[in-house]
Design an enzyme around this catalytic site. Structure first.
Site, short mmCIF file in Angstrom:
data_model
loop_
_atom_site.label_atom_id
_atom_site.label_comp_id
_atom_site.label_asym_id
_atom_site.label_seq_id
_atom_site.Cartn_x
_atom_site.Cartn_y
_atom_site.Cartn_z
N GLU A 476 2.96 -2.14 6.23
CA GLU A 476 1.71 -1.32 6.44
C GLU A 476 2.72 -0.31 5.89
O GLU A 476 2.99 0.35 5.17
CB GLU A 476 1.25 -1.17 7.43
CG GLU A 476 0.52 -1.84 8.00
CD GLU A 476 -1.04 -1.46 7.22
OE1 GLU A 476 -1.57 -0.20 6.15
OE2 GLU A 476 -1.92 -2.83 6.87
N HIS A 605 -18.51 -5.37 0.69
CA HIS A 605 -18.51 -4.73 -0.55
C HIS A 605 -19.93 -4.54 -2.10
O HIS A 605 -19.62 -3.58 -2.76
CB HIS A 605 -17.18 -5.08 -1.75
CG HIS A 605 -16.15 -5.68 -0.68
ND1 HIS A 605 -15.46 -6.30 0.83
CD2 HIS A 605 -14.41 -4.69 -0.90
CE1 HIS A 605 -14.75 -6.57 0.69
NE2 HIS A 605 -14.45 -5.37 0.54
#
Ligand SMILES: *[C@@H]1O[C@H](CO)[C@@H](O)[C@H](O)[C@H]1NC(C)=O
Ligand SMILES: *[C@@H]1O[C@H](CO)[C@@H](O)[C@H](O)[C@H]1NC(C)=O
Length: 614
Positions: A476, A605
């Site tokens: 991150e 997705h």
């Protein structure tokens, strides 16, 4: 498998004959149901409303990293939930209205320019462009940044404090941002003589501004597109199945129940049951809706001057040879994959027996430790090369040394400083949420946020003190450092060099942090890590996750591109999925499939219509 499709063709053909033989032939198509969303009961609702616009530079980066053993993998719906920051809304903070009722010029803009949000200004008969393209772009830059900041703030408020009020604001922000994008799009389309612009940076900016994805659709079509996706995600997010041998124990959800069964059960029949039931209750239910969605998605692509959605998704890669390059890259990895596949097949044959696993055939998709067979790391325990020589898990040592979530991030910060990057701004520490608050609901999927104002960067992560989160923290922070590196570019360029870059950097950092040697340097490993067996086990586990994922990710979009390009006939959607799965992944379905099934639709997705290539 495609034979099944052929049989179905015959059936359809016979049906048509039957219909034509009727006195008044009628195709009895089910009407499109427009008001279905049953997601009202599912919190958080708004994960159903994110579309991906691969070109939106505002998109913040959701963390994908599912460090090896993570059940919260790429597949958690929330995981991608913001990948698609596209219609990243942005809400326009209301600009003041002047005493005479007219609106102010937007801040900082030189008077006389346009305001994409003001319908009266929307370029009726005049082109707002009066030759000063640089001035126009500067004004746009400011406006777009402000829209972005407002929008990101609304999303942040929602994700870090989930309730009705914050959700409503987030949805409104998204809506407003679509409108803003639509206005921009109309504006750019009205500019004249753009072909005379010499400066490549200026024309590239205009090009990026002129591509807005579904926001280019007229409102009713955009609404329909959103509803189709919402309907599909509603099916996906609410799907449950019953337990294998207990027909009255129902309500098992993907997270955490099914993910966990797929990861840890070694019961062939149970795995097959769960695999099949999940597909029956997801993919199969959304096939028709998906086909409708493809049409509108292509329509949106055409409005953005692409021939179809595949071309639109490829655009941000800015490569005319992308598809060939991907195939070449795959061919380079393939020999390694084949070795891995052969090894795993042998070990599974030992485990399940030669009557279940053939020496030659593709691997059955349901026994690989994952609902989609996209990572096999969960069968590490039954296939590891050196049993007992486990690669390192530094979690106990981290706990022993009394690490806190903040310590983890401080450690990660040091890593970047050691690479000669700057320390994190103080705002990062005050704004971020690094551990789960107890007083409100937070969407815990780790993510990195760029507030588009060159100052405010945050991470949201419900950090646990363990090795996985240690690596995720570095991942991150890699996003945050990337944000900071490009913060002085024009807004429209503030994004990864292409859609794959952000994740590639995060993954590269994550991989180097997780090595036995680095962990030893951090003082988290006391013993020697030089043993070959430990190393091999470690590399094997990495390969089960990273190498196995490559063909999976590749065929996901390869399959879709075929549909978007209409190269594949509709009655072979599922068949083509399995054709690709066999060819690239060497896997096959555990039970016979047909065109009634829609197995790709059992993966988030596909209903979400989010590109996988990144
Ligand atoms: C969470 O949202 C509610 C509703 O908007 C608000 O009243 C509350 O102050 C927020 N909590 C925090 C900690 O921001
Ligand atoms: C059902 O299967 C599970 C897992 O395979 C097992 O733990 C459980 O005992 C079984 N229950 C019955 C009623 O057979």
């Amino acid at each position: 498998m495609c034979d099944v499709g052929a049989i179905r063709k015959v059936v359809i053909f016979l049906k048509i004959i039957q219909i034509l033989a009727e006195p008044n032939p009628q195709l009895n198509l089910p009407p499109y149901s427009s008001s279905t969303p049953s997601y009202d009961n599912i919190y958080p609702k708004s994960d159903v409303n994110r579309k991906y616009d691969p070109y939106d530079p505002n998109r913040k980066n959701q963390d994908p990293y599912d460090a090896n053993r993570d059940v919260y993998s790429r597949d958690n719906p929330y995981y991608n939930y913001n990948l698609g920051y596209p219609e990243e809304p942005g809400y326009s903070s209301p600009r003041p209205i002047n005493a005479d009722g007219s609106r102010n010029e937007f801040p900082g803009g030189s008077g006389g320019l346009f305001d994409p949000n003001n319908p009266d200004d929307r370029f009726k008969n005049r082109s707002p462009y009066r030759g000063d393209i640089r001035g126009l772009l500067q004004a746009l830059d400011l406006q777009a940044s402000q829209q972005c900041t407002a929008n990101v703030a609304a999303q942040w408020n929602f994700e870090t404090n989930v309730n009705e009020a914050t959700q409503l604001e987030a949805l409104n922000a998204q809506q407003a941002y679509s409108e803003f994008q639509h206005g921009l799009w109309e504006l750019i389309n009205r500019l004249e003589k753009l072909e005379n612009i010499q400066d490549p940076i200026i024309s590239r900016q205009l090009r990026y501004y002129s591509i807005v994805g579904p926001a280019a659709l007229p409102p009713d079509q955009l609404d329909r597109y959103n509803r189709l996706i919402n309907d599909m995600l509603s099916v996906y997010n609410s799907a449950t199945i019953c337990a294998h041998n207990e027909p009255f124990r129902c309500g098992l959800r993907l997270q955490p129940d099914l993910v966990s069964i797929m990861a840890s059960s070694r019961n062939w029949d149970e795995l097959q049951f769960v695999w099949t039931e999940w597909r029956r209750n997801t993919g199969q239910q959304i096939k028709d809706t998906y086909e409708q969605m493809v049409q509108i998605s292509n329509e949106a692509a055409r409005l953005n001057n692409f021939t179809n959605t595949a071309e639109y998704w490829n655009f941000p890669f800015e490569s005319s040879t992308l598809n060939d390059d991907l195939e070449d890259a795959w061919q380079e990895v393939k020999p390694l994959y084949e070795l891995l596949h052969a090894y795993v097949r042998r070990r599974l044959r030992d485990y399940y027996g030669p009557d279940k696993i053939s020496r030659q055939a593709p691997l059955p998709a349901h026994i690989l430790g994952n609902m989609w067979a996209q990572s096999w790391v969960n069968i590490f325990d039954i296939t590891q090369p050196y049993p007992g020589h486990n690669f390192l898990d530094v979690t106990p040592e981290m706990i022993k040394q009394g690490y806190s979530p903040i310590d983890i991030f401080r450690l990660a910060e040091d890593f970047f400083v050691s690479l000669n990057l700057s320390a994190l701004p103080t705002d990062f520490w005050s704004g971020s949420i690094l551990q789960e608050p107890l007083d409100r609901v937070v969407l815990c999927q780790p993510s990195a946020w760029d507030f588009c104002n060159r100052r405010d960067y945050r991470i949201k992560m419900c950090t646990q003190v363990n090795m996985k989160d240690l690596i995720t923290a570095h991942h991150e922070l890699a996003h945050i450092h990337y944000f900071i590196q490009y913060k002085n570019l024009p807004k429209v360029f503030r994004d990864g060099a292409n859609p794959a870059f952000h994740e590639a950097i995060g993954e590269a950092i994550g991989l180097s942090v997780g090595t036995p040697r680095h962990l030893q340097a951090l003082g988290l490993v006391q013993t020697s890590v030089e043993e070959t067996s430990v190393d091999i086990n470690y590399l094997y586990a990495m390969a089960l996750d990273k190498v196995v994922f490559l063909p999976y990710a590749y065929i996901m979009d390869k399959w879709r591109y075929d549909i978007f390009k209409r190269e594949r006939v509709k009655d072979q959607l599922n068949c083509n999925w399995w054709r690709l799965s066999e060819e690239y992944m060497g896997i096959k379905p555990p039970v016979l499939r047909s065109e009634i099934d829609f197995d790709p639709g059992s993966k988030y997705h596909i209903p979400a219509n989010i590109p996988y290539m990144r």
